[in-house]
Design a protein around this motif. Sequence first.
Motif, short mmCIF file in Angstrom:
data_model
loop_
_atom_site.label_atom_id
_atom_site.label_comp_id
_atom_site.label_asym_id
_atom_site.label_seq_id
_atom_site.Cartn_x
_atom_site.Cartn_y
_atom_site.Cartn_z
N LEU A 60 50.67 57.53 40.74
CA LEU A 60 50.21 57.18 39.40
C LEU A 60 49.81 55.71 39.33
O LEU A 60 48.75 55.35 38.80
N GLY A 61 50.65 54.84 39.88
CA GLY A 61 50.33 53.41 39.89
C GLY A 61 49.07 53.12 40.67
O GLY A 61 48.25 52.30 40.27
N LEU A 62 48.88 53.80 41.81
CA LEU A 62 47.68 53.59 42.62
C LEU A 62 46.42 54.02 41.86
O LEU A 62 45.39 53.33 41.93
N LEU A 63 46.49 55.15 41.16
CA LEU A 63 45.32 55.61 40.42
C LEU A 63 44.94 54.61 39.33
O LEU A 63 43.75 54.30 39.16
N PHE A 64 45.92 54.12 38.58
CA PHE A 64 45.61 53.15 37.54
C PHE A 64 45.13 51.82 38.11
O PHE A 64 44.33 51.11 37.49
N ALA A 65 45.60 51.46 39.31
CA ALA A 65 45.26 50.15 39.87
C ALA A 65 43.97 50.15 40.66
O ALA A 65 43.35 49.09 40.84
N SER A 66 43.52 51.30 41.14
CA SER A 66 42.44 51.32 42.13
C SER A 66 41.12 50.78 41.60
O SER A 66 40.40 50.06 42.32
N MET A 67 40.75 51.10 40.35
CA MET A 67 39.51 50.55 39.80
C MET A 67 39.57 49.03 39.79
O MET A 67 38.57 48.34 40.07
N SER A 68 40.73 48.51 39.48
CA SER A 68 40.87 47.07 39.38
C SER A 68 40.86 46.40 40.74
O SER A 68 40.49 45.23 40.85
N VAL A 69 41.29 47.11 41.78
CA VAL A 69 41.17 46.56 43.13
C VAL A 69 39.70 46.27 43.43
O VAL A 69 39.33 45.19 43.91
N GLY A 70 38.86 47.25 43.17
CA GLY A 70 37.43 47.04 43.38
C GLY A 70 36.87 45.95 42.50
O GLY A 70 36.04 45.14 42.93
N ALA A 71 37.34 45.89 41.24
CA ALA A 71 36.83 44.88 40.31
C ALA A 71 37.23 43.48 40.76
O ALA A 71 36.44 42.53 40.65
N VAL A 72 38.44 43.32 41.27
CA VAL A 72 38.87 42.00 41.76
C VAL A 72 38.05 41.59 42.97
O VAL A 72 37.62 40.43 43.09
N LEU A 73 37.82 42.52 43.89
CA LEU A 73 36.98 42.19 45.04
C LEU A 73 35.58 41.80 44.59
O LEU A 73 34.98 40.85 45.11
N GLY A 74 35.06 42.53 43.59
CA GLY A 74 33.76 42.16 43.04
C GLY A 74 33.79 40.79 42.40
O GLY A 74 32.83 40.02 42.50
N GLY A 75 34.91 40.45 41.75
CA GLY A 75 35.02 39.14 41.12
C GLY A 75 35.19 38.01 42.12
O GLY A 75 34.61 36.93 41.97
N VAL A 76 35.98 38.24 43.16
CA VAL A 76 36.18 37.21 44.20
C VAL A 76 34.87 36.86 44.87
O VAL A 76 34.60 35.70 45.18
N PHE A 77 34.04 37.87 45.10
CA PHE A 77 32.75 37.63 45.75
C PHE A 77 31.61 37.66 44.73
O PHE A 77 30.56 38.26 44.96
N SER A 78 31.83 36.98 43.60
CA SER A 78 30.85 37.00 42.51
C SER A 78 30.00 35.74 42.45
O SER A 78 29.31 35.51 41.46
N GLY A 79 30.05 34.91 43.50
CA GLY A 79 29.28 33.67 43.47
C GLY A 79 27.79 33.89 43.32
O GLY A 79 27.06 32.99 42.89
N TRP A 80 27.32 35.08 43.67
CA TRP A 80 25.89 35.38 43.58
C TRP A 80 25.44 35.76 42.17
O TRP A 80 24.24 35.73 41.88
N LEU A 81 26.38 36.09 41.28
CA LEU A 81 26.00 36.59 39.95
C LEU A 81 25.15 35.60 39.15
O LEU A 81 24.16 36.01 38.54
N PRO A 82 25.51 34.29 39.10
CA PRO A 82 24.68 33.37 38.31
C PRO A 82 23.25 33.23 38.81
O PRO A 82 22.39 32.73 38.09
N ARG A 83 22.97 33.68 40.04
CA ARG A 83 21.62 33.57 40.58
C ARG A 83 20.76 34.80 40.30
O ARG A 83 19.57 34.82 40.61
N VAL A 84 21.37 35.85 39.74
CA VAL A 84 20.60 37.06 39.38
C VAL A 84 19.87 36.81 38.08
O VAL A 84 20.47 36.50 37.06
N ARG A 85 18.58 36.96 38.10
CA ARG A 85 17.78 36.70 36.91
C ARG A 85 17.42 37.99 36.17
O ARG A 85 17.31 37.99 34.96
N ARG A 86 17.26 39.09 36.86
CA ARG A 86 16.95 40.38 36.20
C ARG A 86 18.27 41.08 35.85
O ARG A 86 18.64 42.10 36.45
N GLN A 87 18.94 40.55 34.86
CA GLN A 87 20.27 41.04 34.51
C GLN A 87 20.24 42.44 33.91
O GLN A 87 21.16 43.24 34.12
#
Length: 425
Positions: free
Chosen positions: A261-288
């Motif tokens: 149960l804990g893994l199911l609730f946490a798994s989306m956020s694992v991906g979201a944190v990885l996306g956030g940690v490697f989000s340095g490219w986001l401010p360079r995206v112009r076609r948002q």
Amino acid sequence: MRRILADTAPLRNKDYARLWWAGVVTVIGAQLSVVAVPQQIYEITRNSAYVGLTGVFGLVPLVVFGLWGGALADVMDRRTLLTITSVGLGGTSLLLWAQAAAGLNNVWILLGLFSLQQAFFAVNQPTRAAIIPRLLPTGQIAAATSLNMTVMQFGAIAGPLLAGALIPVLGLSTLYLLDTIFLLATLWAVIRLPSTPPLGETTRAGLRAVLDGFRYLSTQKILLASFLVDIVAMVFGMPRALFPQIAHESFGDPATGGFALGLLFASMSVGAVLGGVFSGWLPRVRRQGLAVMVCIALWGVAMIGFGVAVWFAVPGGSAVLLWVALAFLAFGGAVDMVSAAFRSTMLQTVATDEMRGRLQGVFIVVVAGGPRIGDVLHGAAAAAVGTAVAAAGGGVLVVVGTLVCVFVFPAFVRYRVRKDGTPEV
């Protein structure tokens, strides 16, 4: 690596940094309650349809107080409003602990307290978001949004995992008590914020102010489209109400909750944190706008994969398919983080400060209210066709809905920003 990793420039602002670091603690506490409420309802009823009722009891206060709270944020000192609502959130968490510790086992009392908590949340969140542009320059808003999303998702990993470990040892009521204690960190950070009185002329935070916000929103087609595509994603593609039943029936958890149960609730956020940690490219995206559409379509694909993994799981537990299901949820969390970061940045930069609170209220209604409707629909669908079909079918509807939105809102797909983050006219 600096171009890939998250931009931490906003953390040089002491006021923002205190609010952000306090959020690391309090989001974990909030996620403990996110797990505890549906799990307690499932323990009492053993029925996902009742778990889905959290959607109804959460949606009504989110709509009413989210819109009113946004209006309040435009006419009150935002620091004062954050202080009041932070105290309210702590008080309702304490009441949730009391009912669980007393062993009342009354689903309607639990849902009533949950509604009260969501009312305070609905006022707190648009106020918290509306205060950020008063603390930081426009060029740092996208980076701050990514940092906020990352810490929220970090808490959504640690909280459910901690919940899964603590429930068998300390009992479910302890989760509510920890949430209450952790909220003290945010209260400390809020009190130390500078005063943020409203800019310009103010009016009363009544129905007229709310309607003025909707009239202003009707002139902002980009923001309207961003709200609609998020509704499509969250209403049809958020299967979290099914997690207690899936953990129990498909992956071998006891009915009282466990590690799956804990893994199911946490798994989306694992991906979201990885996306956030490697989000340095986001401010360079112009076609948002295009980026948002692609991310929401990929979210739908991820939910289809999750439902298929649940379908093939052996009743009572399948370790390999559990990890496959978690991988699809994690991928969905990563693309959702990118989509949310862009949509929040659009709102922060397009709306004027005088209207930002009210539009943040609408934003919170959409972002938090959409999943509440999704809880109801998924709970009812699971009772009729099973959890796997309900989850995968929702993903299919997300993909179809995204394609429809691409053709209906071509201006949103073409939405671009300049290098400094301001919208192109």
